[in-house]
Write a protein that holds these residues in place. Structure first.
Motif, PDB file in Angstrom:
ATOM      1  N   LEU A   1       0.816  -1.204   0.000  1.00  0.00           N
ATOM      2  CA  LEU A   1       0.000   0.000   0.000  1.00  0.00           C
ATOM      3  C   LEU A   1       0.854   1.259   0.000  1.00  0.00           C
ATOM      4  CD1 LEU A   1      -2.840  -0.939   2.510  1.00  0.00           C
ATOM      5  CD2 LEU A   1      -2.531  -1.616   0.118  1.00  0.00           C
ATOM      6  N   PRO A   2       0.557   2.218  -0.877  1.00  0.00           N
ATOM      7  CA  PRO A   2       1.295   3.489  -0.890  1.00  0.00           C
ATOM      8  C   PRO A   2       1.179   4.175   0.462  1.00  0.00           C
ATOM      9  CG  PRO A   2      -0.109   3.283  -2.834  1.00  0.00           C
ATOM     10  CD  PRO A   2      -0.499   2.175  -1.902  1.00  0.00           C
ATOM     11  N   TYR A   3       2.295   4.705   0.953  1.00  0.00           N
ATOM     12  CA  TYR A   3       2.314   5.217   2.328  1.00  0.00           C
ATOM     13  C   TYR A   3       1.338   6.361   2.540  1.00  0.00           C
ATOM     14  CZ  TYR A   3       5.023   9.344   0.904  1.00  0.00           C
ATOM     15  OH  TYR A   3       5.429  10.516   0.329  1.00  0.00           O
ATOM     16  N   TYR A   4       1.139   7.204   1.529  1.00  0.00           N
ATOM     17  CA  TYR A   4       0.349   8.415   1.756  1.00  0.00           C
ATOM     18  C   TYR A   4      -1.160   8.182   1.701  1.00  0.00           C
ATOM     19  CZ  TYR A   4      -0.120   8.765  -3.363  1.00  0.00           C
ATOM     20  OH  TYR A   4      -0.396   8.521  -4.690  1.00  0.00           O
ATOM     21  N   ILE A   5      -1.584   6.988   1.285  1.00  0.00           N
ATOM     22  CA  ILE A   5      -3.024   6.683   1.286  1.00  0.00           C
ATOM     23  C   ILE A   5      -3.322   5.344   1.938  1.00  0.00           C
ATOM     24  CG2 ILE A   5      -3.707   8.140  -0.670  1.00  0.00           C
ATOM     25  CD1 ILE A   5      -3.541   5.614  -2.432  1.00  0.00           C
ATOM     26  N   THR A   6      -2.400   4.872   2.782  1.00  0.00           N
ATOM     27  CA  THR A   6      -2.634   3.598   3.473  1.00  0.00           C
ATOM     28  C   THR A   6      -3.939   3.634   4.261  1.00  0.00           C
ATOM     29  OG1 THR A   6      -0.284   3.047   3.647  1.00  0.00           O
ATOM     30  CG2 THR A   6      -1.763   2.030   5.235  1.00  0.00           C
ATOM     31  N   SER A   7      -4.135   4.685   5.049  1.00  0.00           N
ATOM     32  CA  SER A   7      -5.352   4.782   5.868  1.00  0.00           C
ATOM     33  C   SER A   7      -6.593   4.821   5.004  1.00  0.00           C
ATOM     34  CB  SER A   7      -5.289   6.030   6.753  1.00  0.00           C
ATOM     35  OG  SER A   7      -4.234   5.932   7.692  1.00  0.00           O
ATOM     36  N   ASP A   8      -6.542   5.594   3.912  1.00  0.00           N
ATOM     37  CA  ASP A   8      -7.698   5.708   3.032  1.00  0.00           C
ATOM     38  C   ASP A   8      -8.074   4.352   2.425  1.00  0.00           C
ATOM     39  OD1 ASP A   8      -7.771   8.430   3.493  1.00  0.00           O
ATOM     40  OD2 ASP A   8      -6.660   8.946   1.684  1.00  0.00           O
TER      41      ASP A   8
END
Length: 287
Positions: free
Chosen positions: A126-133
């Protein structure tokens, strides 16, 4: 083809930040963590150059790989075009309509028979900047998923698996643990990727086990309540919640849940947060 709201993210977002897994041994460990997938549908998020895809295509009944990068998606179609069990979708995973992709198809069942969707396994870096999303999106459609084996930045993994009362416990921890049982499997060094990132990456397995029914908060706004509770990390639970709840109600609810007004959200277990929420909900329903 599943419905896609938007195939591409705004250009103002960081470049995809692609660091491709380059360790065959690590790829095998990740795929092995999915368990037996011979009769399963697997959703792969961000296949990149296809190191996991090459292993999955030999093991799965059906493989759906969602890749945002147009060039990589085209390369993957060329590479796996002869494999009947593989579908490459060029899209933003946040825009995929999972109901369309995994839900019951009209006309496939007899009238009056409810066909239960087959549980899907998810794997991806998962890309770090949108993991939460991405995680929140998957949890939103958790009825379709059995387990997630995901690789994320080590610091993010520590937040996802953090225990209440620890420094890293927060909204992401509470939400993940509300929907799944979290296991920290192993950590990979930067040298396992090309180009090497500046951080270590950790592989987690999240087995979907929603807790809402057990906690008595199914079907209502518990996620919004958690978001409000963790709104300002330095503030007490009382100060975060008082923006939406009257003082007298808040005082009674905290007392009923045996939670101190001076407590902070990160110190509460899911059971304690749910108790506060249920007490507030009950007070509101009686008013």
């Amino acid at each position: 083809m599943p419905k896609v709201v938007s195939a591409r993210r705004p250009q103002s977002k960081p470049k995809l930040g692609q660091h491709f897994l380059d360790s065959e041994a690590s790829a095998v460990r990740i795929v092995d963590a999915l368990g037996d997938v011979s009769q399963s549908t697997v959703l792969e998020i961000g296949p990149g150059r296809g190191i996991l895809t090459s292993l999955l295509v030999k093991r799965t009944r059906r493989l759906i790989a969602v890749e945002l990068d147009r060039v990589l998606a085209a390369q993957l179609r060329l590479k796996f075009g002869m494999s009947r069990n593989v579908e490459i979708i060029e899209a933003d995973v946040l825009a995929i309509d999972f109901d369309s992709l995994f839900g019951p198809k009209p006309g496939l069942g007899r009238p009056g028979i409810d066909l239960k969707p087959q549980a899907v396994k998810v794997v991806g870096n998962l890309p770090y900047y949108i993991t939460s999303d991405i995680l929140l999106r998957l949890f939103e459609f958790s009825k379709y998923f059995e387990s997630l084996v995901i690789m994320v930045q080590r610091e993010v993994a520590e937040r996802i698996s953090a225990e209440p009362g620890s420094r890293d416990y927060g909204m992401l921890s509470a939400t993940a643990q509300l929907f799944a049982r979290v296991e920290n499997l192993f950590t990979l060094p930067p040298g396992a990727f090309v180009p090497p990132p500046k951080v270590h990456s950790t592989v987690l397995r999240l087995t979907i086990e929603p807790q809402q029914e057990k906690l008595g908060v199914a079907g209502d706004g518990f996620i919004d309540f958690l978001r409000l509770s963790f709104g300002q990390k330095r503030k007490t639970l009382w100060n975060n919640l008082k923006t939406n709840y009257a003082g007298p109600d808040l005082k009674r609810a905290l007392a009923a849940a045996e939670v101190k007004p001076t407590a902070r959200a990160e110190t509460l277990s899911l059971e304690e947060s749910a108790a506060v929420y249920r007490a507030l909900r009950d007070l509101h329903s009686r008013s």
